[in-house]
Design an enzyme around this catalytic site. Structure first.
Site: not given
Ligand code: UDX
Length: 434
Positions: A152, A211, A330, A260, A263, A31, A252, A256
């Site tokens: 990933e 995503n 973020r 956010g 990703c 890094d 999922f 909520g």
């Molecule tokens: C996501 C993807 O799940 C993962 O496969 C990819 O590699 C990166 O992006 P991440 O950003 O870590 O992962 O979080 P994730 O658990 O997917 O949640 C993303 C957002 O969605 C969060 O703000 C979470 O609170 C929200 N969320 C998730 C909901 O509001 N409801 C749900 O049922 C699931």
């Protein structure tokens, strides 16, 4: 055993490096940020991930995992070099900004020795593999290499769990040699998950399409929650009933404050931009983006509404991270909701068990910071749960009732048992039911 270099030690690079070392590979992470590497070399983790610390320490001690700022040291003997640098949204166009990927490709190229696979782990737009290939070639005309897309799918907070329990491993390679090398690297997962070998451009698209679909699924359940609030249905029952259809699936479907994180917002925007670039309409994705933003503003308004009679009253915010289990703020819905509330109130006190430092860097002195739930809620007019931390499931309601000015809770993660909260004497609001 393979020798793997990982460029970038963020939320993707670090858990991936630790995971690959645990699988028996010799991993060097590189890094540019000296402070990060110094801390890692001192045995200090630079981000919070459940289960990461133990494996990190174990593999460093075993000599399987090391850290450097020197690209040559990392790359010169590597069989596989993985690019795991950031692809943040471009501030103006919202396209994925590829400057770190391109810079890393140019920088590593001169140090490649023997046959090397250069694998892109970062989420990159379709066609980036072609560009990386060209850059490496331009900076080392003799290099023997292939560029592969290796998307990933780790979730933050569950990165170690997800690394060892993947649903699928997608390999986007144009050459058999590169494909076989990655199949070998991931052999410990053979029989445990699906391996999908596809064209490089398909692989790049799979990541974005997945995503964006998940973001859309969350947006859909949030819309259904709004509908339930008005129609008298209960979103918990509706989501359960939908999820039992295996074609829909249970995951999922938690409503909520809006999605956010580092990703979904970035990738949906980048996908929408790619749609424009290739002249295809991606209406569902564009609507999801706009409606998710609008939702966060509405959620801020919803809280402000609860203090209408005492606009000077204190708002206690519980949770700042974009979801539970991470310190990452973020694109956190909590932060956007707070920003909306700040337009109406300067009396906001916030608490998060892990994310206070990251939130401070964004919110500065626009809010005040508490070290505990109790400190945040003392004399508050309303308490708002914005992140689903397990601790918040077991709030001491009797104590909160005593210390709050007004017993009011807005639970935007549907964490609490509404009946219990009401029985404890609170005014309770949640998402998707009256
Ligand atoms: C996501 C993807 O799940 C993962 O496969 C990819 O590699 C990166 O992006 P991440 O950003 O870590 O992962 O979080 P994730 O658990 O997917 O949640 C993303 C957002 O969605 C969060 O703000 C979470 O609170 C929200 N969320 C998730 C909901 O509001 N409801 C749900 O049922 C699931």
């Amino acid at each position: 055993m393979m020798k793997v270099a990982i460029v970038g030690t963020g939320y993707v690079g670090l858990p991936t490096g630790v995971g690959l070392a645990e699988l028996g590979n010799k991993v060097v992470c590189v890094d540019k940020i000296e402070d990060k590497i110094n801390r890692l070399n001192r045995g200090e983790l630079t981000l919070y991930e459940d289960g990461l610390e133990e494996l990190f320490k174990k593999n460093v001690a075993a000599g399987m995992l090391s850290f450097t700022t020197d690209m040559e040291t990392a790359v010169k003997d590597a069989d596989i070099v993985m690019l795991a640098v950031g692809t943040p949204p471009h501030p103006l166009t919202k396209e994925a900004d590829l400057k770190y990927i391109y810079a890393a490709a140019a920088e590593l190229a001169p140090f490649l020795t023997g046959y090397t696979v250069v694998a892109t782990k970062s989420t990159v737009p379709v066609g980036t593999g072609d560009e990386v290939e060209e850059i490496v070639r331009k900076n080392n005309s003799k290099a023997d290499f292939d560029v592969v897309s290796l998307p990933e799918f780790l979730r933050e907070g569950f990165a170690i769990h997800d690394f060892f329990n993947p649903d699928r491993i997608v390999i986007g390679a144009e050459s058999d040699k590169a494909r076989n090398m990655l199949l070998e690297l991931y052999r410990p997962f053979a029989g445990k998950c699906e391996f999908l070998c596809v064209k490089r451009r398909s692989s790049e698209t799979i990541k974005y399409a997945s995503n964006a679909f998940l973001a859309m699924k969350i947006h859909y359940i949030n819309e259904m929650a709004d509908f339930c609030e008005k129609s008298g249905a209960d979103i918990r029952e509706v989501a359960k009933g939908m999820g039992l259809d295996s074609r829909i699936g249970k995951k999922f479907l938690n409503p909520g404050p809006g999605y956010g994180g580092s990703c979904f917002p970035k990738d949906t925007n980048a996908m929408a931009q790619m749609g424009k670039k290739y002249g295809t309409r991606l209406n569902l994705i564009e609507t999801t983006i706009a409606e998710n933003d609008a939702r966060k503003a509405r959620m801020g308004q919803r809280v402000i509404e609860t203090i209408r009679e005492h606009p000077e009253g204190k708002i206690a915010v519980l949770g700042l991270a974009f979801k539970g289990g991470t310190d990452d703020c973020r694109e956190s819905p909590a932060i956007d909701i707070i920003k909306e509330m700040i337009r109406h109130s300067r009396n906001i006190r916030v608490y998060d068990p892990k994310a206070l430092a990251n939130a401070k860097a964004i919110l500065n002195n626009t809010v005040s910071y508490a070290e505990s739930v109790e400190e945040a809620c003392k004399d508050a007019e309303v308490a708002v749960i914005l992140t689903e931390w397990e601790d918040f499931r077991h709030l001491d309601l009797a104590r909160l009732k005593k210390i709050m000015r007004c017993p009011k809770i807005v639970d935007m993660r549907n964490m609490l048992c509404g009946e219990e909260v009401v029985a404890a004497g609170f005014d309770y609001q949640c998402i998707g039911r009256k």
